[in-house]
Design an enzyme around this catalytic site. Sequence first.
Site, mmCIF file in Angstrom:
data_model
loop_
_atom_site.group_PDB
_atom_site.id
_atom_site.type_symbol
_atom_site.label_atom_id
_atom_site.label_comp_id
_atom_site.label_asym_id
_atom_site.label_seq_id
_atom_site.Cartn_x
_atom_site.Cartn_y
_atom_site.Cartn_z
ATOM 1 N N LYS A 41 0.805 -1.213 0.000
ATOM 2 C CA LYS A 41 0.000 0.000 0.000
ATOM 3 C C LYS A 41 0.847 1.276 0.000
ATOM 4 O O LYS A 41 0.338 2.354 -0.307
ATOM 5 C CB LYS A 41 -0.955 0.009 1.192
ATOM 6 C CG LYS A 41 -1.957 -1.153 1.197
ATOM 7 C CD LYS A 41 -2.883 -1.115 -0.001
ATOM 8 C CE LYS A 41 -3.967 -2.185 0.117
ATOM 9 N NZ LYS A 41 -4.915 -2.147 -1.010
ATOM 10 N N SER A 255 -3.359 -12.612 4.751
ATOM 11 C CA SER A 255 -3.805 -12.493 3.355
ATOM 12 C C SER A 255 -2.724 -13.012 2.409
ATOM 13 O O SER A 255 -3.026 -13.606 1.373
ATOM 14 C CB SER A 255 -4.177 -11.048 3.015
ATOM 15 O OG SER A 255 -3.076 -10.183 3.158
#
Length: 279
Positions: A41, A255
């Site tokens: 990110k 994840s």
Amino acid sequence: MSFKTIEDLVGNTPLVEISSPNDKNIIFAKLEGNNPTGSLKDRIAKYMIEQAEADGSLTHDKIILEPTSGNTGIALAFVALRKGYKVKVVMPENVSIESAQLLEAYGAEIVFSDGSQGTNGAIVVAEDMVSKDDAYFMPYQYGNEANPRAHYETNGKEILDELQDVDIFVAGLGTGGTLMGEGRRLKEHNPAINVVAVVHHPEDVIQGLRSLEEGFIPPILDLSLLDRRILVESREAFRVTKDLMRLEGIFAGISSGSVVCCAMRLAERIEKGNIVCLL
């Protein structure tokens, strides 16, 4: 090699071979944990803020506001701290305490939303806040074209610079930016490359992943670019995350474990090929 600022360390993450259940296939992990705040990110936070600065929608009298499950908020807070902006994030009340602590460490203010509503609920709260106060600027990762563009221009290019022959690309489905950006770049190189999205079971939860059955499809997501979606249960994701540390020495989140789990399944099914999975 020396760098002028910490922001210069965003991107150019390593591609590392990991064990495959089929020795005719090679699985490569793109280690996005090597970015300054520990996730991919950082790429989109830098792109979204710099685009907003360039078009004038973000000035220093504005407060950056973003709904997040953790990593995007942390990345935005990191970039904003370096550039002198204030940040406020809306996140579900049941996110990890570590995410909240990191956000606070970077100077972000947190507004907690109903945990049972997940990130969809955080989006609703953030949109309501923006509609009522023009002091806020919301990058809105789910609909900001700078999100997939960051991956197209950086991550996708980096993969191809290191590995010309990619057969399958696997990434988790969150905002869709990773899959859209890298997927487009890879398919421009070779239309036969399969782009695979990893999602959690509708009745399960893996933080950082999104199930489209929850009713919200991010505006930047073009489902036609995906060759398939594969469900991974949280218990499988936890197991593979442990194996990544124990067998490969790679510390990653749940994840990422789900993505590697998916890559392992695909390696068992295809005869021969190179699989790139994004951690």
